[in-house]
Scaffold this active site. Structure first.
Site, PDB file in Angstrom:
ATOM      1  CG  HIS A 125      -1.911  -0.886   1.242  1.00 13.66           C
ATOM      2  ND1 HIS A 125      -2.772  -1.193   0.178  1.00 13.66           N
ATOM      3  CD2 HIS A 125      -2.119  -1.733   2.233  1.00 13.66           C
ATOM      4  CE1 HIS A 125      -3.519  -2.127   0.590  1.00 13.66           C
ATOM      5  NE2 HIS A 125      -3.543  -2.830   1.492  1.00 13.66           N
ATOM      6  CG  ASP A 162      -2.860  -8.342   0.575  1.00 11.51           C
ATOM      7  OD1 ASP A 162      -2.074  -8.844   1.494  1.00 11.51           O
ATOM      8  OD2 ASP A 162      -3.690  -7.626   0.675  1.00 11.51           O
ATOM      9  CG  HIS A 164      -6.413  -5.336   1.920  1.00 12.90           C
ATOM     10  ND1 HIS A 164      -6.020  -6.398   2.755  1.00 12.90           N
ATOM     11  CD2 HIS A 164      -7.541  -4.847   2.318  1.00 12.90           C
ATOM     12  CE1 HIS A 164      -6.758  -6.452   3.728  1.00 12.90           C
ATOM     13  NE2 HIS A 164      -7.825  -5.521   3.677  1.00 12.90           N
ATOM     14  CG  ASP A 246      -4.886 -10.094   3.259  1.00 19.33           C
ATOM     15  OD1 ASP A 246      -4.647 -10.499   2.314  1.00 19.33           O
ATOM     16  OD2 ASP A 246      -4.582  -8.856   3.708  1.00 19.33           O
TER      17      ASP A 246
END
Ligand SMILES: [Zn+2]
Length: 309
Positions: A125, A162, A164, A246
């Site tokens: 991120h 991931d 996200h 995740d």
């Protein structure tokens, strides 16, 4: 072919706070799983701290200075709403980025076939001048630009599974036709980017957002039908993986329904592309994963596939 495992005790000294999901216990869970007898052949390496010249390939000098100046002598400091640092965070962040560069060096020189970096804080991120979402430096992008800057590989790819979206990696890769970013992620979900229409300035970004509750079938279809064919067309000289776990069904932060064997599968598929286009050169790094048992089992499945590949 040897698989390397890069980590460092300093990565456990980054303490975002007692209630924070990105806890030191995550790294302990991964390393405990990789201490099992079936991982005896893993070659364990200490992650060196990243040199400043490695960080500045991705982050401006002013950002790097801001990060290190923000590290508190005691207690905590906030870099953004989700990203908290403690006295050990500066060294952890340098070792996390350094792990990627050292792993790239080892794979580039043929000292190892591939490598996994069990490090934190995670990175995908982090934008060039902005910490975000538990991430300080964008470790995988630093590794990708190190593969180019230090070893002369021209076309470098990152695949990110991931849950996200890796907004930071996408932002850094957007304008460069020789950098490829492919991602599966849940949408809607933090950070809100990653729509299929976001394709980079040169069609070098491939986003496959998945609806909440999507599972193995949707994941494998997105990879097989879209991301893997695009990656094959790109013909990377070096492949990196943002390995967040995740999207596992047991993860508390999101709503996808992946299982351990999906992580073994995607690893085998990515290794197959790497064998075709770049001599199998793969470096993977830990991103998210917040249910400790699911994280441990998923990372073990991923690393087991790297070792078998
Ligand atoms: Zn994540």
């Amino acid at each position: 072919m040897t698989t390397l495992l890069y980590s460092h005790p300093a990565c456990a000294e980054h303490e975002p706070g007692a209630m924070h999901p990105e806890s030191p216990a995550r790294l302990a869970a991964v390393l405990d799983a990789l201490a099992a007898p079936e991982f005896a052949a893993l070659v364990r390496c200490e992650a060196p701290p990243a040199a400043r010249e490695q960080l500045v390939r991705v982050h401006p000098e002013s950002y790097i200075d801001m990060v290190f100046e923000a590290i508190p002598d005691t207690g905590h400091a906030s870099l953004d709403a989700d990203t908290t640092v403690s006295p050990g965070s500066g060294e952890a962040a340098r070792r996390a980025a350094g792990a990627l560069c050292a792993a790239v060096d080892a794979v580039a020189t043929g000292a190892a076939g591939n490598a996994f970096c069990a490090v934190r804080p995670p990175g995908h991120h982090a934008e060039p001048s902005r910490p975000m979402g538990f991430c300080v430096f964008n470790n995988v992008a630093i590794g990708a630009l190190h593969a180019r800057g230090a070893h002369g590989y021209r076309r470098v790819a990152v695949v990110d599974f991931d849950v996200h979206h890796g907004n930071g990696t996408q932002a850094m890769f957007w304008d460069d036709p020789d950098l490829f970013f492919g991602s599966t992620h849940q949408m809607p979900l933090y950070p809100g980017t990653g729509a299929a229409e976001e394709q980079g300035a040169h069609g070098n970004i491939v986003n496959m957002p998945l609806a909440p509750m999507s599972g193995s079938g949707e994941f494998r279809a997105a990879l097989s039908q879209t991301i893997l064919p695009a990656l094959r067309r790109f013909e990377p000289d070096f492949l990196l993986i943002s390995a967040g776990f995740d999207a596992h069904a047991d993860d508390p932060l999101a709503g996808l329904q992946f299982h351990e064997d999906d992580y073994a599968w995607v690893t085998e598929e990515l290794l197959a592309v790497a064998r075709e286009s770049c001599g199998g050169r793969v470096v993977s790094t830990l991103e998210g994963g917040y249910n400790l048992a699911a994280l441990a089992a998923s990372a073990a499945a991923h690393v087991g596939a790297l070792m078998a590949g």
